[in-house]
Design a protein around this motif. Sequence first.
Motif, short mmCIF file in Angstrom:
data_model
loop_
_atom_site.label_atom_id
_atom_site.label_comp_id
_atom_site.label_asym_id
_atom_site.label_seq_id
_atom_site.Cartn_x
_atom_site.Cartn_y
_atom_site.Cartn_z
N LEU A 23 14.83 -12.06 -19.24
CA LEU A 23 15.20 -11.77 -20.63
C LEU A 23 14.98 -10.29 -20.92
N ASP A 24 15.58 -9.84 -22.00
CA ASP A 24 15.35 -8.49 -22.49
C ASP A 24 13.85 -8.32 -22.74
N GLY A 25 13.28 -7.23 -22.24
CA GLY A 25 11.85 -6.97 -22.45
C GLY A 25 10.95 -7.65 -21.43
N THR A 48 19.86 -0.13 -8.44
CA THR A 48 21.05 -0.07 -9.28
C THR A 48 20.92 -1.08 -10.42
N ARG A 49 21.91 -1.13 -11.31
CA ARG A 49 21.78 -2.05 -12.45
C ARG A 49 23.14 -2.46 -13.00
N GLU A 50 23.08 -3.59 -13.70
CA GLU A 50 24.23 -4.07 -14.48
C GLU A 50 23.74 -4.35 -15.90
N PRO A 51 24.53 -4.11 -16.91
CA PRO A 51 25.82 -3.45 -16.85
C PRO A 51 25.67 -2.07 -16.21
N THR A 52 26.71 -1.64 -15.48
CA THR A 52 26.66 -0.36 -14.77
C THR A 52 26.89 0.79 -15.75
N TRP A 58 34.61 -8.84 -19.10
CA TRP A 58 34.06 -7.47 -18.95
C TRP A 58 32.90 -7.45 -17.97
N PHE A 59 31.98 -8.43 -18.10
CA PHE A 59 30.84 -8.44 -17.17
C PHE A 59 31.32 -8.66 -15.73
N VAL A 60 32.30 -9.54 -15.57
CA VAL A 60 32.78 -9.83 -14.22
C VAL A 60 33.54 -8.64 -13.63
N SER A 75 22.58 -13.29 -14.62
CA SER A 75 22.61 -12.89 -16.04
C SER A 75 23.86 -13.45 -16.72
N THR A 76 24.97 -13.40 -16.02
CA THR A 76 26.20 -13.97 -16.58
C THR A 76 26.05 -15.48 -16.75
N VAL A 77 25.48 -16.12 -15.73
CA VAL A 77 25.29 -17.57 -15.78
C VAL A 77 24.46 -17.94 -17.02
N ALA A 115 23.87 -8.16 -30.49
CA ALA A 115 24.73 -9.19 -29.90
C ALA A 115 23.94 -10.07 -28.94
N PHE A 116 22.90 -9.52 -28.28
CA PHE A 116 22.20 -10.27 -27.24
C PHE A 116 20.74 -10.54 -27.56
N GLU A 117 20.13 -9.76 -28.44
CA GLU A 117 18.68 -9.84 -28.57
C GLU A 117 18.24 -10.61 -29.81
P1 TYD Z 1 20.27 -4.76 -20.34
O1 TYD Z 1 19.70 -5.12 -19.03
O2 TYD Z 1 19.43 -4.98 -21.56
O3 TYD Z 1 20.81 -3.29 -20.27
P2 TYD Z 1 20.20 -1.98 -20.92
O4 TYD Z 1 18.74 -2.25 -21.19
O5 TYD Z 1 20.42 -0.97 -19.86
O6 TYD Z 1 21.03 -1.76 -22.14
O7 TYD Z 1 21.64 -5.56 -20.52
C1 TYD Z 1 22.34 -5.51 -21.71
C2 TYD Z 1 22.61 -6.91 -22.23
O8 TYD Z 1 23.70 -7.49 -21.52
C3 TYD Z 1 21.43 -7.85 -22.05
O9 TYD Z 1 21.03 -8.35 -23.31
C4 TYD Z 1 21.97 -8.97 -21.22
C5 TYD Z 1 23.45 -8.86 -21.32
N1 TYD Z 1 24.18 -9.32 -20.11
C6 TYD Z 1 25.00 -10.43 -20.20
O10 TYD Z 1 25.11 -11.04 -21.27
N2 TYD Z 1 25.72 -10.83 -19.11
C7 TYD Z 1 25.65 -10.18 -17.92
O11 TYD Z 1 26.32 -10.58 -16.93
C8 TYD Z 1 24.79 -9.03 -17.83
C9 TYD Z 1 24.72 -8.25 -16.54
C10 TYD Z 1 24.07 -8.62 -18.95
#
Ligand code: TYD
Length: 202
Positions: free
Chosen positions: A12-14, A38-42, A68-70, A99-101, A152-154
């Motif tokens: 999870l975030d954090g 490396t990391r995603e999102p890239t 977009w993620f794919v 993460s996508t799953v 959107a995600f947190e």
């Molecule tokens: P995060 O790792 O928080 O990136 P950064 O800290 O560099 O901004 O990723 C951004 C958000 O994207 C995170 O909340 C999880 C989400 N995410 C998906 O929903 N699907 C995915 O496939 C990936 C890779 C990330």
Amino acid sequence: MKRGLLVALEGLDGCGKSTQLVGLGEALRAEGLAPLLTREPTDGAHGRRIRAMARSGQQAPVADELRWFVEDRAEHVAQSIAPALAEGRLVITDRYFLSTVAYQGARGLDWRELLSQSEARFPAPDLALYLEVPVELGLARVRARGGVAEPAFERADYLEEVAEIFRAIERPYFQRVDASRSQREVHAELWQQLAVLRAAVT
Ligand code: TYD
């Protein structure tokens, strides 16, 4: 054929993935290895678009988000991950297809289907380490670092669903790590988990 090894840090975030990635990189280099971190999102075009969307607070339809993620991952694998693996290197990525799953699964897509599609399309990680933290601890860390909120995600309710999917995943390469402990303790455990893999790569 010589092949490197692929390790994914998930959570999870954090949860502390990004900090641990740096620590693992330093420790590996001290042993004379040259890992690709490396990391995603890239930081590529797709990844930048995803971050902008996440910060805007405007949630895209889940089908677009998934695409977009794919697409970002396809480019990441083709341009960075696959070439490094072909050179026999150890690759550690901060987020990968689990993460996508979990995240797009928590938006209502069938996460088992996302998992089998991902495994069919992308190289499976040799090891995926899930840094497990309670949602509230992760969110508190995100707030404490004063990072840009990604509405959107947190969100706690959404992240609870994400965590539930992470808890349900069963794969031989998937390992859980208690990441609510100190950074040093978590590093020690990750290092141990990597021990077997480290011996096999350059
Ligand atoms: P995060 O790792 O928080 O990136 P950064 O800290 O560099 O901004 O990723 C951004 C958000 O994207 C995170 O909340 C999880 C989400 N995410 C998906 O929903 N699907 C995915 O496939 C990936 C890779 C990330």
